[in-house]
Design a protein around this motif. Sequence first.
Motif, short mmCIF file in Angstrom:
data_model
loop_
_atom_site.label_atom_id
_atom_site.label_comp_id
_atom_site.label_asym_id
_atom_site.label_seq_id
_atom_site.Cartn_x
_atom_site.Cartn_y
_atom_site.Cartn_z
N GLU A 113 0.84 -1.20 0.00
CA GLU A 113 0.00 0.00 0.00
C GLU A 113 0.87 1.25 0.00
O GLU A 113 0.59 2.23 -0.71
CB GLU A 113 -0.91 -0.02 1.22
N ASN A 114 1.93 1.22 0.79
CA ASN A 114 2.88 2.33 0.86
C ASN A 114 3.49 2.60 -0.52
O ASN A 114 3.57 3.75 -0.97
CB ASN A 114 4.01 1.96 1.84
N ALA A 115 3.96 1.54 -1.17
CA ALA A 115 4.60 1.68 -2.47
C ALA A 115 3.63 2.29 -3.49
O ALA A 115 4.01 3.15 -4.30
CB ALA A 115 5.10 0.32 -2.95
N GLN A 116 2.37 1.85 -3.45
CA GLN A 116 1.38 2.37 -4.39
C GLN A 116 1.15 3.86 -4.19
O GLN A 116 1.00 4.61 -5.16
CB GLN A 116 0.07 1.59 -4.21
N TYR A 117 1.13 4.31 -2.93
CA TYR A 117 0.96 5.73 -2.64
C TYR A 117 2.17 6.54 -3.14
O TYR A 117 2.03 7.60 -3.75
CB TYR A 117 0.79 5.96 -1.15
N LEU A 118 3.36 6.03 -2.84
CA LEU A 118 4.57 6.81 -3.12
C LEU A 118 4.89 6.90 -4.60
O LEU A 118 5.38 7.92 -5.08
CB LEU A 118 5.76 6.20 -2.37
N ILE A 119 4.60 5.84 -5.35
CA ILE A 119 4.90 5.83 -6.78
C ILE A 119 4.09 6.90 -7.51
O ILE A 119 4.54 7.47 -8.52
CB ILE A 119 4.64 4.43 -7.38
N ASP A 120 2.91 7.21 -6.99
CA ASP A 120 2.04 8.20 -7.64
C ASP A 120 2.47 9.64 -7.38
O ASP A 120 1.93 10.57 -8.00
CB ASP A 120 0.59 8.03 -7.16
N LEU A 121 3.43 9.84 -6.46
CA LEU A 121 3.86 11.21 -6.13
C LEU A 121 4.93 11.68 -7.10
O LEU A 121 5.74 10.90 -7.60
CB LEU A 121 4.39 11.25 -4.69
N ALA A 122 4.94 12.98 -7.33
CA ALA A 122 5.80 13.53 -8.39
C ALA A 122 7.19 13.92 -7.91
O ALA A 122 8.19 13.62 -8.56
CB ALA A 122 5.10 14.73 -9.02
N SER A 123 7.28 14.61 -6.77
CA SER A 123 8.57 15.19 -6.37
C SER A 123 9.25 14.36 -5.29
O SER A 123 8.59 13.69 -4.48
CB SER A 123 8.35 16.60 -5.86
N PRO A 124 10.59 14.39 -5.24
CA PRO A 124 11.34 13.68 -4.19
C PRO A 124 10.94 14.12 -2.79
O PRO A 124 10.87 13.28 -1.88
CB PRO A 124 12.79 14.04 -4.50
N SER A 125 10.67 15.41 -2.61
CA SER A 125 10.32 15.89 -1.28
C SER A 125 8.98 15.32 -0.82
O SER A 125 8.82 14.93 0.35
CB SER A 125 10.26 17.42 -1.25
N SER A 126 8.01 15.24 -1.73
CA SER A 126 6.71 14.69 -1.36
C SER A 126 6.80 13.20 -1.07
O SER A 126 6.12 12.68 -0.17
CB SER A 126 5.69 14.95 -2.48
N VAL A 127 7.66 12.49 -1.80
CA VAL A 127 7.87 11.06 -1.54
C VAL A 127 8.47 10.87 -0.16
O VAL A 127 8.02 10.01 0.62
CB VAL A 127 8.80 10.44 -2.61
N LEU A 128 9.47 11.67 0.18
CA LEU A 128 10.14 11.53 1.47
C LEU A 128 9.21 11.87 2.62
O LEU A 128 9.11 11.11 3.60
CB LEU A 128 11.37 12.43 1.51
N VAL A 129 8.51 13.00 2.51
CA VAL A 129 7.60 13.43 3.58
C VAL A 129 6.47 12.41 3.77
O VAL A 129 6.17 11.99 4.89
CB VAL A 129 7.03 14.83 3.29
N THR A 130 5.85 12.01 2.66
CA THR A 130 4.75 11.05 2.75
C THR A 130 5.24 9.71 3.27
O THR A 130 4.56 9.06 4.07
CB THR A 130 4.09 10.86 1.36
N GLY A 131 6.44 9.31 2.83
CA GLY A 131 7.01 8.04 3.30
C GLY A 131 7.24 8.04 4.80
O GLY A 131 6.96 7.05 5.49
N VAL A 132 7.75 9.16 5.32
CA VAL A 132 8.00 9.26 6.76
C VAL A 132 6.69 9.25 7.54
O VAL A 132 6.53 8.54 8.54
CB VAL A 132 8.81 10.53 7.09
N VAL A 133 5.71 10.05 7.08
CA VAL A 133 4.42 10.14 7.78
C VAL A 133 3.73 8.78 7.79
O VAL A 133 3.23 8.32 8.83
CB VAL A 133 3.52 11.20 7.12
N ARG A 134 3.70 8.12 6.64
CA ARG A 134 3.05 6.80 6.59
C ARG A 134 3.83 5.76 7.38
O ARG A 134 3.25 4.84 7.96
CB ARG A 134 2.90 6.36 5.13
N GLY A 135 5.15 5.93 7.43
CA GLY A 135 5.98 4.98 8.18
C GLY A 135 5.73 5.00 9.67
O GLY A 135 5.85 3.98 10.35
#
Length: 207
Positions: A113-135
Amino acid sequence: MDIWLILLIALAPGLFWLWYFYKRDEYEPEPLHLMALLFFLGITAALIAGALELGAGQAVTGILFFIIAVPVIEESVKFLMVLLFAYRNREFDEPMDGIVYATATALGFATLENAQYLIDLASPSSVLVTGVVRGILTVPAHALFGICWGYALGIAKFSPKEKRVPIITGGLVLGIAVHALFNFLMEQSYPGFAVLLLVILPLAWWG
């Protein structure tokens, strides 16, 4: 952003929490091959749940989809993976094992589920922030939902036969209810209360 870096960010929280819960079972650790199997069965459960949710989304929409359809589908599919592939395994020999196997499955689910959310994000910063929050929020939340019915499976396996179905049913209903409450809080933009839920429930059980 490199796809392998995205996958690493998506995978890291699930593996960390899997290691954390695995270490809680310090008296008789479960076989690593069985833990790995359940983790990947959790990934399979996420694929199955995703397909079922596509169908359910045609019948149930809006907030009801997130607080009824999603919790029922996701917890039921994860539960069935443990029931079918671990419950009758000879390694399932103490109540704590229900929690360990449930969390392994739930974390595999959360990882995909995490991977599916992150792959759809465009910028590195949004991937990192979303990854940390979801983590720190969503990934352990899935483990918490699984603990509800995993603990019930563990208790039921070593209880008289006539008590097993009510115990297991109660645990699954509780897991669905907690998942529904968590989703409701997140949909209503109350993440602070969702975090509080993740803290209070484990403390209530372990206290």
